[in-house]
Design a protein around this motif. Structure first.
Motif, short mmCIF file in Angstrom:
data_model
loop_
_atom_site.label_atom_id
_atom_site.label_comp_id
_atom_site.label_asym_id
_atom_site.label_seq_id
_atom_site.Cartn_x
_atom_site.Cartn_y
_atom_site.Cartn_z
N SER A 79 -27.84 31.98 2.46
CA SER A 79 -27.21 31.26 3.56
C SER A 79 -27.32 29.74 3.45
CB SER A 79 -27.82 31.71 4.89
OG SER A 79 -29.21 31.46 4.89
N SER A 80 -27.76 29.24 2.33
CA SER A 80 -27.92 27.80 2.17
C SER A 80 -27.55 27.37 0.76
CB SER A 80 -29.37 27.39 2.47
OG SER A 80 -29.61 26.06 2.05
N GLN A 81 -26.69 26.37 0.68
CA GLN A 81 -26.27 25.86 -0.62
C GLN A 81 -27.46 25.29 -1.40
OE1 GLN A 81 -23.69 22.41 -0.54
NE2 GLN A 81 -22.72 23.02 -2.46
N ALA A 108 -21.35 29.21 -5.86
CA ALA A 108 -20.57 29.87 -4.80
C ALA A 108 -20.16 28.84 -3.74
CB ALA A 108 -21.39 30.98 -4.17
N MET A 109 -19.03 29.08 -3.14
CA MET A 109 -18.48 28.12 -2.17
C MET A 109 -18.47 28.68 -0.74
SD MET A 109 -17.67 25.55 -4.14
CE MET A 109 -16.53 24.52 -3.25
N LEU A 114 -22.22 24.10 3.25
CA LEU A 114 -21.59 23.50 2.09
C LEU A 114 -21.15 22.07 2.40
CD1 LEU A 114 -20.58 24.58 -0.79
CD2 LEU A 114 -18.34 24.57 0.27
N THR A 115 -21.56 21.12 1.58
CA THR A 115 -21.20 19.72 1.77
C THR A 115 -20.78 19.10 0.44
OG1 THR A 115 -23.44 18.91 1.32
CG2 THR A 115 -22.90 19.44 3.63
N ILE A 116 -20.14 17.96 0.53
CA ILE A 116 -19.78 17.23 -0.68
C ILE A 116 -21.05 16.87 -1.44
CG2 ILE A 116 -18.81 15.06 -1.56
CD1 ILE A 116 -16.80 15.20 0.80
N GLU A 117 -22.06 16.38 -0.73
CA GLU A 117 -23.31 15.98 -1.37
C GLU A 117 -23.97 17.17 -2.08
OE1 GLU A 117 -22.58 15.39 1.85
OE2 GLU A 117 -22.25 13.23 1.82
N GLY A 118 -23.95 18.31 -1.42
CA GLY A 118 -24.53 19.52 -2.02
C GLY A 118 -23.77 19.93 -3.27
N CYS A 119 -22.44 19.84 -3.21
CA CYS A 119 -21.62 20.19 -4.36
C CYS A 119 -21.86 19.22 -5.52
CB CYS A 119 -20.15 20.22 -3.98
SG CYS A 119 -19.71 21.61 -2.90
N ILE A 142 -15.58 22.17 -10.63
CA ILE A 142 -14.90 20.93 -10.22
C ILE A 142 -13.58 21.27 -9.53
CG2 ILE A 142 -13.69 18.88 -11.09
CD1 ILE A 142 -15.94 18.64 -13.20
N ASN A 143 -12.83 22.21 -10.09
CA ASN A 143 -11.56 22.61 -9.49
C ASN A 143 -11.76 23.23 -8.11
OD1 ASN A 143 -10.07 21.69 -11.67
ND2 ASN A 143 -10.09 23.66 -12.71
N ALA A 144 -12.76 24.08 -7.96
CA ALA A 144 -13.04 24.70 -6.66
C ALA A 144 -13.46 23.64 -5.64
CB ALA A 144 -14.12 25.76 -6.80
#
Length: 179
Positions: A79-81, A108-109, A114-119, A142-144
């Motif tokens: 439940s957490s990125q 996983a997305m 889910l955040t930009i910083e996490g990604c 990157i595409n996802a």
């Protein structure tokens, strides 16, 4: 090895445990400590080993490092990125044969946080080789991320590849600059 070193490591882990026993960074530290302790135990003074075993009982609860990693992946990492990334790194380090499984969790997305910083943190981890060489997975990730966060600069397609999702904007900007 001096007996002070494992005891200092234990002291640091215990302090962190008291602050937040479920934190993903602590989980990673616990697993590293567990693996180190398993490897170092035969060479430790029996009294030092007894103290370490006694003091780590609450944190490790008689589980192996792999059992701890699997439990973390089935609970917190669902439940957490951030937890998924830290748990996946630990699992891949412990059992290299399960790197692809761990990588799927890390990239996983579906996480609610889910955040930009996490990604970006996940992308950095992929690029740094935490999951081995995975160029295809990096490109897919990157595409996802670009699909999820189309305006985030960190996930813009390469300059050599046109970005179809904003072709009208780009054309309009080019025309406006030309005028």
């Amino acid at each position: 090895m001096f007996p002070e070193k494992p005891l200092l490591m234990l002291q640091s882990v215990k302090r962190a445990w008291r602050l937040d026993s479920g934190h993903q960074h602590l989980h990673d530290c616990l697993l590293r400590f567990h693996v180190w302790l398993d490897a170092a135990r035969p060479g430790l003074n029996q009294h030092v080993a007894a103290v370490l075993d006694s003091e780590t009982q609450q944190m490790m609860q008689g589980r192996s490092a792999l059992q701890m990693a699997e439990q973390f992946m089935s609970c917190a990492a669902q439940s957490s990125q951030a937890a998924a990334l830290w748990g996946a790194r630990a699992l891949a380090r412990l059992v290299p044969e399960r790197t692809q499984h761990a990588l799927a969790h890390a990239t996983a997305m579906h996480y609610p946080d889910l955040t930009i910083e996490g990604c970006v943190e996940v992308l950095d981890s992929l690029k740094e080789g935490d999951f081995g060489s995975c160029e295809n997975e990096i490109e897919q990730y990157i595409n996802a991320c670009h699909t999820k966060f189309p305006y985030a600069l960190a996930f813009k397609p390469d300059a050599g590849q046109p970005d179809d999702s904003h072709s009208e904007d780009t054309t309009l900007q080019t025309k406006e600059v030309a005028n």
